[in-house]
Design a protein around this motif. Structure first.
Motif, PDB file in Angstrom:
ATOM      1  N   ILE A 142       0.864  -1.174   0.000  1.00 15.75           N
ATOM      2  CA  ILE A 142       0.000   0.000   0.000  1.00 15.75           C
ATOM      3  C   ILE A 142       0.904   1.228   0.000  1.00 15.75           C
ATOM      4  O   ILE A 142       1.640   1.467   0.968  1.00 15.75           O
ATOM      5  N   CYS A 143       0.860   2.003  -1.070  1.00 15.96           N
ATOM      6  CA  CYS A 143       1.821   3.090  -1.277  1.00 15.96           C
ATOM      7  C   CYS A 143       1.125   4.444  -1.285  1.00 15.96           C
ATOM      8  O   CYS A 143       0.014   4.579  -1.812  1.00 15.96           O
ATOM      9  N   LEU A 144       1.803   5.445  -0.733  1.00 19.50           N
ATOM     10  CA  LEU A 144       1.269   6.807  -0.722  1.00 19.50           C
ATOM     11  C   LEU A 144       2.424   7.787  -0.786  1.00 19.50           C
ATOM     12  O   LEU A 144       3.277   7.805   0.093  1.00 19.50           O
ATOM     13  N   ASN A 145       2.451   8.599  -1.835  1.00 18.28           N
ATOM     14  CA  ASN A 145       3.497   9.604  -1.989  1.00 18.28           C
ATOM     15  C   ASN A 145       2.854  10.983  -1.996  1.00 18.28           C
ATOM     16  O   ASN A 145       2.781  11.658  -3.019  1.00 18.28           O
ATOM     17  N   ALA A 146       2.363  11.378  -0.820  1.00 20.11           N
ATOM     18  CA  ALA A 146       1.729  12.679  -0.641  1.00 20.11           C
ATOM     19  C   ALA A 146       2.317  13.293   0.621  1.00 20.11           C
ATOM     20  O   ALA A 146       1.986  12.858   1.732  1.00 20.11           O
ATOM     21  N   PRO A 147       3.200  14.289   0.503  1.00 22.28           N
ATOM     22  CA  PRO A 147       3.860  14.847   1.686  1.00 22.28           C
ATOM     23  C   PRO A 147       2.899  15.377   2.732  1.00 22.28           C
ATOM     24  O   PRO A 147       3.206  15.367   3.928  1.00 22.28           O
ATOM     25  N   GLU A 148       1.721  15.820   2.303  1.00 18.58           N
ATOM     26  CA  GLU A 148       0.768  16.414   3.240  1.00 18.58           C
ATOM     27  C   GLU A 148      -0.060  15.383   3.986  1.00 18.58           C
ATOM     28  O   GLU A 148      -0.814  15.739   4.908  1.00 18.58           O
ATOM     29  N   MET A 149       0.087  14.097   3.649  1.00 17.79           N
ATOM     30  CA  MET A 149      -0.720  13.046   4.269  1.00 17.79           C
ATOM     31  C   MET A 149       0.191  12.094   5.038  1.00 17.79           C
ATOM     32  O   MET A 149       1.060  11.445   4.450  1.00 17.79           O
ATOM     33  N   PRO A 150       0.008  11.954   6.354  1.00 15.88           N
ATOM     34  CA  PRO A 150       0.906  11.132   7.168  1.00 15.88           C
ATOM     35  C   PRO A 150       0.637   9.645   7.018  1.00 15.88           C
ATOM     36  O   PRO A 150      -0.396   9.224   6.478  1.00 15.88           O
ATOM     37  N   GLU A 151       1.548   8.850   7.539  1.00 21.07           N
ATOM     38  CA  GLU A 151       1.380   7.406   7.541  1.00 21.07           C
ATOM     39  C   GLU A 151       0.100   6.990   8.254  1.00 21.07           C
ATOM     40  O   GLU A 151      -0.553   6.005   7.875  1.00 21.07           O
TER      41      GLU A 151
END
Length: 306
Positions: free
Chosen positions: A254-263
């Motif tokens: 599960i990948c997320l590359n959005a600096p404004e959204m935390p783990e």
């Protein structure tokens, strides 16, 4: 910008494509909007915002000096990309500063070949920050049927099939990216085992389900792409369907590359939408992508179906 110049002076580009300087990680206060990548034999410098002619001159001189040291006798090829913010996206201006840079060329990572386009837009065909994700897939795909969602140019599919995956289903709305993905399989000598579906995931659940279930599902969407995927809105409804796609004992990246959204966004969405799935951990990012804040960096969670 001195940190960037210092990084150029000690850069040791090898045969593999990789990041050499990551100002966006916040560890270099004088160069927070700069990045330096190596797509052999091309140096790619990216500036997020305005850049002066003097900046370009100093960078060009530094690159020429380092090129002469690490690759004596070989021509310097360097590309300068300036990205102008435009809401959640950016408008890149790409210029070949020195050398002969083709519209497309092939690079390698861990012995695998990929077609890249440094002069076309802001996505070049291979996301360098996902190198550890590709290595994880290479180590875990053998014998599994794989679903590669938001497949882009299908790098995950190539390494999965090289590792012995039974089959990979690649799905992406962008037909041009999938065409490059098919080419990536061809240039690596892979002639069977991959499907390429140019569909919108949210209108294609029936087909995706019929082709499953899967031993490995890779979810690497854009964080914000109007008309395709907006993470804050669409990730929860995607995760709700994930358990039905996975075999018992199967895994998902599960990948997320959005600096404004935390783990915590991913973990909370998983807990709410797919509570039976177990988060086994988070993959490290390549050392070159070190970040002052782990929440701002690329986030890749390994999830298992019990």
């Amino acid at each position: 910008m001195q940190s960037l110049l210092d990084a150029i002076a000690r850069a040791t580009p090898g045969t593999d494509a990789r990041r050499l300087f990551h100002g966006r990680g916040g560890l270099h206060p004088d160069a927070t909007d700069w990045a330096l990548d190596w797509y052999a034999p091309v140096w790619l410098v990216t500036r997020f915002g305005e850049a002066s002619d003097e900046d370009a001159r100093r960078i060009g001189e530094a690159l020429a000096a380092r090129q002469a040291e690490v690759h004596p006798g070989q021509p310097l090829n360097w590309v300068f990309q300036r990205r102008q913010p435009d809401g959640p996206t950016s408008r890149p201006l790409t210029t070949v500063m020195t050398g002969q840079v083709p519209e497309a060329h092939d690079v390698t990572e861990d012995g695998t070949h990929y077609r890249v386009h440094l002069l076309r837009g802001q996505n070049h065909g291979l996301f360098l920050d996902m190198a550890e994700g590709r290595r994880w897939v290479r180590a875990h795909a053998a014998g599994r049927k794989v679903l590669n969602l938001f497949a882009y140019t299908c790098a995950f599919s190539v390494v999965a099939l090289q590792a012995g995956a039974k089959e990979v289903v690649n799905l992406d709305m962008a037909h041009g990216a999938l065409a490059t993905g098919q080419l990536n399989h061809q240039i690596n000598g892979i002639t069977a085992g991959a499907r390429f579906l140019g569909h919108d995931l949210f209108t294609s659940w029936g087909k995706v389900n019929r082709l499953g279930p899967y031993g490995l599902v890779i979810v690497d969407p854009p964080s914000y792409q109007k008309g395709s995927f907006v993470a804050a809105k669409d990730y929860p409804r995607l995760l709700r369907r994930l358990p039905d796609l996975l075999l018992p004992g199967g895994h998902a990246l599960i990948c997320l590359n959005a600096p404004e959204m935390p783990e915590s966004f991913l973990r909370e969405a998983l807990a709410e939408q797919a509570p039976d799935l177990v988060v086994e951990g988070r993959l490290p990012n390549p050392p070159a992508f070190a970040d002052a804040s782990s929440d701002r960096a690329l986030k890749v969670l390994v999830v298992r179906h019990p």
